[in-house]
Each structure stands twice: as structure tokens, then as C-alpha cells.
Design a protein around this motif. Structure first.
Motif, mmCIF file in Angstrom:
data_model
loop_
_atom_site.group_PDB
_atom_site.id
_atom_site.type_symbol
_atom_site.label_atom_id
_atom_site.label_comp_id
_atom_site.label_asym_id
_atom_site.label_seq_id
_atom_site.Cartn_x
_atom_site.Cartn_y
_atom_site.Cartn_z
ATOM 1 N N ASP A 1 0.850 -1.186 0.000
ATOM 2 C CA ASP A 1 0.000 0.000 0.000
ATOM 3 C C ASP A 1 0.897 1.253 0.000
ATOM 4 O O ASP A 1 2.122 1.146 0.091
ATOM 5 N N PRO A 2 0.307 2.435 -0.104
ATOM 6 C CA PRO A 2 1.118 3.657 -0.151
ATOM 7 C C PRO A 2 2.037 3.855 1.054
ATOM 8 O O PRO A 2 3.144 4.381 0.912
ATOM 9 N N ILE A 3 1.614 3.409 2.236
ATOM 10 C CA ILE A 3 2.477 3.544 3.412
ATOM 11 C C ILE A 3 3.686 2.625 3.293
ATOM 12 O O ILE A 3 4.817 3.028 3.577
ATOM 13 N N ASP A 4 3.459 1.387 2.843
ATOM 14 C CA ASP A 4 4.584 0.474 2.607
ATOM 15 C C ASP A 4 5.569 1.079 1.614
ATOM 16 O O ASP A 4 6.785 1.028 1.820
ATOM 17 N N LEU A 5 5.048 1.637 0.537
ATOM 18 C CA LEU A 5 5.913 2.228 -0.490
ATOM 19 C C LEU A 5 6.719 3.401 0.065
ATOM 20 O O LEU A 5 7.906 3.549 -0.238
ATOM 21 N N GLN A 6 6.085 4.204 0.890
ATOM 22 C CA GLN A 6 6.786 5.339 1.504
ATOM 23 C C GLN A 6 7.877 4.830 2.447
ATOM 24 O O GLN A 6 8.991 5.366 2.467
ATOM 25 N N ILE A 7 7.581 3.813 3.220
ATOM 26 C CA ILE A 7 8.584 3.214 4.111
ATOM 27 C C ILE A 7 9.765 2.710 3.289
ATOM 28 O O ILE A 7 10.932 2.952 3.634
ATOM 29 N N LEU A 8 9.492 2.017 2.206
ATOM 30 C CA LEU A 8 10.571 1.501 1.353
ATOM 31 C C LEU A 8 11.404 2.626 0.748
ATOM 32 O O LEU A 8 12.629 2.526 0.683
ATOM 33 N N ARG A 9 10.733 3.694 0.291
ATOM 34 C CA ARG A 9 11.474 4.852 -0.251
ATOM 35 C C ARG A 9 12.440 5.410 0.785
ATOM 36 O O ARG A 9 13.609 5.647 0.510
ATOM 37 N N ALA B 1 6.942 8.840 12.030
ATOM 38 C CA ALA B 1 6.520 10.238 11.938
ATOM 39 C C ALA B 1 6.437 10.680 10.482
ATOM 40 O O ALA B 1 5.497 11.390 10.097
ATOM 41 N N GLU B 2 7.379 10.253 9.684
ATOM 42 C CA GLU B 2 7.410 10.654 8.268
ATOM 43 C C GLU B 2 6.223 10.075 7.482
ATOM 44 O O GLU B 2 5.680 10.738 6.617
ATOM 45 N N VAL B 3 5.820 8.843 7.797
ATOM 46 C CA VAL B 3 4.731 8.215 7.038
ATOM 47 C C VAL B 3 3.374 8.374 7.722
ATOM 48 O O VAL B 3 2.351 7.984 7.169
ATOM 49 N N GLY B 4 3.370 8.919 8.949
ATOM 50 C CA GLY B 4 2.105 9.206 9.618
ATOM 51 C C GLY B 4 1.447 8.035 10.297
ATOM 52 O O GLY B 4 0.216 7.934 10.317
ATOM 53 N N VAL B 5 2.244 7.139 10.882
ATOM 54 C CA VAL B 5 1.685 6.019 11.651
ATOM 55 C C VAL B 5 2.407 5.952 12.990
ATOM 56 O O VAL B 5 3.437 6.594 13.193
ATOM 57 N N ALA B 6 1.876 5.149 13.899
ATOM 58 C CA ALA B 6 2.503 4.959 15.209
ATOM 59 C C ALA B 6 3.805 4.159 15.038
ATOM 60 O O ALA B 6 3.902 3.320 14.135
ATOM 61 N N PRO B 7 4.814 4.376 15.887
ATOM 62 C CA PRO B 7 6.059 3.613 15.790
ATOM 63 C C PRO B 7 5.844 2.102 15.829
ATOM 64 O O PRO B 7 6.506 1.358 15.100
ATOM 65 N N SER B 8 4.893 1.636 16.653
ATOM 66 C CA SER B 8 4.634 0.190 16.713
ATOM 67 C C SER B 8 4.077 -0.318 15.384
ATOM 68 O O SER B 8 4.424 -1.417 14.934
ATOM 69 N N THR B 9 3.224 0.475 14.745
ATOM 70 C CA THR B 9 2.682 0.110 13.437
ATOM 71 C C THR B 9 3.798 0.069 12.400
ATOM 72 O O THR B 9 3.868 -0.844 11.569
ATOM 73 N N CYS B 10 4.674 1.039 12.474
ATOM 74 C CA CYS B 10 5.795 1.090 11.548
ATOM 75 C C CYS B 10 6.691 -0.143 11.725
ATOM 76 O O CYS B 10 7.097 -0.773 10.747
ATOM 77 N N LEU B 11 6.988 -0.480 12.967
ATOM 78 C CA LEU B 11 7.795 -1.660 13.271
ATOM 79 C C LEU B 11 7.140 -2.915 12.713
ATOM 80 O O LEU B 11 7.808 -3.758 12.102
ATOM 81 N N ASP B 12 5.814 -3.049 12.902
ATOM 82 C CA ASP B 12 5.087 -4.208 12.378
ATOM 83 C C ASP B 12 5.160 -4.271 10.851
ATOM 84 O O ASP B 12 5.328 -5.339 10.265
ATOM 85 N N ARG B 13 5.029 -3.120 10.205
ATOM 86 C CA ARG B 13 5.073 -3.081 8.735
ATOM 87 C C ARG B 13 6.456 -3.467 8.219
ATOM 88 O O ARG B 13 6.571 -4.236 7.267
#
Length: 162
Positions: free
Chosen positions: A8-16, A31-43
Motif C-alpha cells: 500500500d502507499p504507506i509500505d511504499l513510503q517506508i521503502l522509499r 513520523a514521516e509516514v504518519g503512523v505509530a512507531p509500533s505500526t511502523c515496526l510491524d510493517r
């Protein structure tokens, strides 16, 4: 061929962001992709498990390590048989001068990216490690004047239309 993974777009932003700087903290990434740190870690963990993220690499400057001359070696192996490929690949990968090795189609069987100290070192490498091998029929050398990093790598659907 591996199956592609739905992103999804958040995954793509994380990869970028991670391709630009793999040392980015999860807090900064979140913070850059607009999700909680735990969500980011899970992704990121899911992207690793699914094989999208293969690992993290340290980029070094060959010139700063005393290897200021880089070249691409096109290598033709004859006969091009499976029992020769494995040992050839492992021998080339083990050379301290080797940066990357590609198995190709076309008139050349391999392309080897090497970093050496100077022209004499390149000549020694070609003669002692390549052309001295019975299975190596031909080596063609191209010096690299300059190189640039490209990317980030994204799936085709994410790059189409803008």
C-alpha cells in the motif's frame, strides 16, 4: 520467479525512506509516514518476512580503501556447463576485488564489477584470476570513469503515471 507482494502507499513510503537511509529510526520513519512507531515496526517486520526487504548493507568507498580503479569484466566461459559454473562463481565471489557478479545471456556469460588499486593490479587480476583459468575463454575489460546510485526501487504499479 517470486510472487510480488501487495504494497500500500504507506509500505511504499517506508521503502522509499529506508532505501535512502536504512539507519532511519522507527520513530522517525513512523513520523514521516504518519503512523505509530509500533505500526511502523510491524510493517517493516512484515516487509522482511515477505522477502521484500532482504537486508541492510553498508556502502563503502572503494577509493578510500585503496581501490581507486573500478572496472567491469565481461567473461566468456567455455564450455558453459553446470559443473563449471558453481566453482567459477564461488571463486570470483571470494576475490577481495569483486564487488558484484552477474550471470548473463548473450555472447558473454558473466559480468564482474571489480575494484583494484591501479592498472597493474587490474592486469594481475585479469591474468592470474581469470585468463589463467582453463574454463575462461575470453575477458573483456571496461574501466569505470564514474558511477551513480539510482532508485529507489519500487514496484511497476507505483511508478506508472507519475
Amino acid at each position: 520467479m517470486a510472487d510480488s507482494v501487495a504494497l500500500d502507499p504507506i509500505d511504499l513510503q517506508i521503502l522509499r525512506l529506508l532505501q535512502n537511509d536504512a539507519r532511519t529510526t522507527y520513530r522517525d520513519l513512523a513520523a514521516e509516514v504518519g503512523v505509530a512507531p509500533s505500526t511502523c515496526l510491524d510493517r517493516v517486520a512484515r516487509l522482511r518476512r515477505s522477502g521484500v526487504i532482504l537486508g541492510h548493507r553498508l556502502a563503502l568507498d572503494p577509493a578510500r580503501l585503496g581501490r581507486g580503479l573500478q572496472a567491469l569484466l565481461s567473461v566468456q566461459v567455455r564450455p558453459h556447463r553446470r559443473e563449471l559454473i558453481g566453482p567459477f562463481v564461488e571463486r570470483i565471489r571470494a576475490l577481495p576485488e569483486s564487488l558484484a557478479l552477474f550471470h548473463l545471456t548473450g555472447p558473454d556469460d558473466y559480468l564482474v564489477h571489480v575494484a583494484v588499486t591501479d592498472m597493474a593490479d587490474l592486469q594481475r587480476l585479469v591474468i592470474d584470476e581469470f585468463t589463467s583459468q582453463r574454463e575462461v575463454a575470453r575477458v573483456e575489460t571496461r574501466l569505470i570513469f564514474q558511477q551513480w546510485e539510482c532508485g529507489p526501487l519500487l514496484p511497476p504499479a507505483a511508478t506508472e503515471g507519475g
